[in-house]
Design an enzyme around this catalytic site. Structure first.
Site, PDB file in Angstrom:
ATOM      1  N   ASN A 174       0.840  -1.200   0.000  1.00  0.00           N
ATOM      2  CA  ASN A 174       0.000   0.000   0.000  1.00  0.00           C
ATOM      3  C   ASN A 174       0.875   1.249   0.000  1.00  0.00           C
ATOM      4  OD1 ASN A 174      -2.658  -1.056   0.023  1.00  0.00           O
ATOM      5  ND2 ASN A 174      -2.395  -1.660   2.164  1.00  0.00           N
ATOM      6  N   CYS A 191      -5.311  -7.048  -3.493  1.00  0.00           N
ATOM      7  CA  CYS A 191      -5.761  -6.779  -2.139  1.00  0.00           C
ATOM      8  C   CYS A 191      -6.805  -7.828  -1.799  1.00  0.00           C
ATOM      9  CB  CYS A 191      -6.364  -5.380  -2.060  1.00  0.00           C
ATOM     10  SG  CYS A 191      -7.021  -4.918  -0.445  1.00  0.00           S
ATOM     11  N   HIS A 192      -6.832  -8.281  -0.543  1.00  0.00           N
ATOM     12  CA  HIS A 192      -7.788  -9.347  -0.230  1.00  0.00           C
ATOM     13  C   HIS A 192      -9.105  -8.842   0.344  1.00  0.00           C
ATOM     14  CE1 HIS A 192      -5.001  -9.381   3.430  1.00  0.00           C
ATOM     15  NE2 HIS A 192      -6.122  -8.881   3.877  1.00  0.00           N
ATOM     16  N   HIS A 206      -9.780  -0.236  -1.771  1.00  0.00           N
ATOM     17  CA  HIS A 206     -10.254   0.161  -0.444  1.00  0.00           C
ATOM     18  C   HIS A 206     -11.520   1.010  -0.505  1.00  0.00           C
ATOM     19  CE1 HIS A 206      -6.349  -0.681   2.035  1.00  0.00           C
ATOM     20  NE2 HIS A 206      -6.788  -1.739   1.362  1.00  0.00           N
TER      21      HIS A 206
END
Length: 445
Positions: free
Chosen positions: A152, A173-174, A205
């Site tokens: 990130n 990203c999980h 996000h």
């Protein structure tokens, strides 16, 4: 056999997840795994841990090598087919501490500070040049490799890579994989679902759960009813707080649930962390300074976990939901696999800018990573995404052009900062952070 180079391999637990997954994947079992880090001690820990896993789970079939320091970087990358990036430039100290403590002097508070806001901006500014150095080495010694980025701030780093180099890459990203489960379980709906399907798209996000169904049944009406009821009870005096109040409230007002946690989302918009309304922190259970606390806890836990994880001859592993091994398997075998990937917006989301990095469904096979067309997002969702994209794109420009004005402008357009500080305060804060970062940043003009 494929070669997998892991940059930032001193992150032992994460290396275990992604590379342990690879050791359990038939098409990757014979891989050459090259570990790279600048911390020799942590690198040695990861090497020993993976050697044990390789022996215990893979009959020692993989070749595992370790490389430490900038002088060894090209050797680690040479002839790689896949480069996994998991670095954190600056670490907890001085990086994270600087990102939190200097803004506090201006009354600016944060929760995570790794994606947006002043913390996300400066994390990107100190990381993009390092990742671009990786890309420059890749161009020379493994130009056809795929970069799989886990670091990130995801959108800013991938923007730097995809606009500042010719390396092929995707950001991973999980939060997408776990979004539906994390929404349905606390609402008491998870166990009743028989045929779950969902669609997610947006930016990292802040991607949106556009639809969620059980067979043909739309689950959103019941989700919204239960979430609103839970939040209303939590907001009452003496009400029991829960960990997802911000996202529930955003869903109530804007219509859709987002992929990343409430503590993250509290700093992506101007509504939550406010000096003029400090009661919101308690009312919506917003954990200020959460990321530094996690760092301290993880460092303490590592000291107690290290022996069991690193030295265990019979160390076990079960394949995780991380995308890395599945992507490499799809590219090696041609067996298609669907992921959520962070890639350039080549007309995939039609009401977001074309120079933005978007998080969309992607198909992976021998042809690489191919984004799936989404079309328009609901306009309220796209509008919120654009407020974050403004900051992301200006930060990428700052990193690529070394323009100090672009740093100021990125910060001035940040939704949280612009609601709390004046233009002069923002400029002064940026100057203080540039000075505090010292050699962690290149020279800006």
């Amino acid at each position: 056999m494929p070669k997998i180079t892991f940059m930032g391999a001193g992150s032992t637990v994460f290396a275990k997840n992604v590379l342990g997954d690879s050791l359990l994947t038939p098409s990757l079992k014979d891989a050459h795994i090259a570990l790279y880090d600048i911390d020799r001690g942590r690198l040695s820990d990861s090497k020993l841990m993976l050697d044990n896993l390789n022996t215990h789970l893979n009959q020692g079939r993989a070749k595992i090598t370790a490389y430490c320091g900038p002088a060894a970087r090209k050797a680690a990358l040479k002839d790689a087919d896949y480069v996994i990036n998991a670095i954190q430039v600056g670490g907890y100290k001085p990086g994270t501490v600087t990102d939190f403590e200097i803004p506090k002097k201006y009354g600016l508070r944060q929760t995570i500070a790794d994606t947006l806001g002043i913390g996300g901006i400066f994390r990107a500014l100190r990381t993009i040049p390092v990742v671009l150095d990786f890309c420059d080495d890749m161009r020379k010694v493994c130009p056809d490799a795929w970069l799989l980025n886990y670091s990130n701030p995801m959108a800013m780093l991938m923007g730097g890579v995809l606009r500042g180099s010719d390396i092929r890459g995707v950001g991973l990203c999980h939060s997408v994989q776990v979004c539906a489960e994390h929404l349905l379980k606390p609402l008491g709906m998870w166990d009743d679902v028989q045929d779950l399907s969902w669609q997610i798209a947006g930016i990292n996000h802040m991607a949106w759960l556009l639809e969620i169904k059980d067979g043909d049944k739309d689950l959103y009406p019941e989700i919204k009813r239960r979430a609103a009821k839970m939040n209303a009870a939590s907001r009452k005096k003496g009400g029991k707080k829960h960990w997802d109040m911000v996202r529930y409230e955003m869903m109530r007002h804007f219509g859709y649930y987002t992929t990343e946690s409430s503590e993250h989302n509290a700093e992506y918009t101007p509504y939550w962390i406010k000096k003029v309304a400090p009661q919101l922190i308690r009312e919506f259970n917003i954990p200020l300074d959460e990321y530094p606390r996690r760092c301290v806890r993880q460092i303490k836990n590592w000291n107690s976990r290290r022996k069991d994880l690193v030295s265990a001859k019979n160390l076990d592993h079960t394949r995780t939901f991380e995308y890395g091994s599945y992507i490499m398997e799809a590219m090696e075998t041609g067996k298609p696999f669907r992921i959520a990937g962070n890639i350039m917006n080549t007309g995939l989301i039609t009401n977001l800018p074309s120079n933005a990095v978007v998080e969309v469904p992607c198909l992976v096979d021998k042809n690489g990573v191919q984004g799936v067309f989404v079309g328009d997002l609901p306009e309220p969702c796209a509008a919120l995404n654009r407020t974050n994209i403004n900051v992301q794109n200006l930060t990428v420009e700052a990193a690529l052009t070394r323009s100090k004005d672009r740093i100021y402008q990125a910060a001035m357009l940040d939704p949280h900062m612009s609601s709390e500080l004046t233009l002069d305060q923002i400029r002064s804060l940026c100057d203080d952070l540039i000075k505090a970062h010292g050699r962690m940043l290149p020279k800006y003009h």
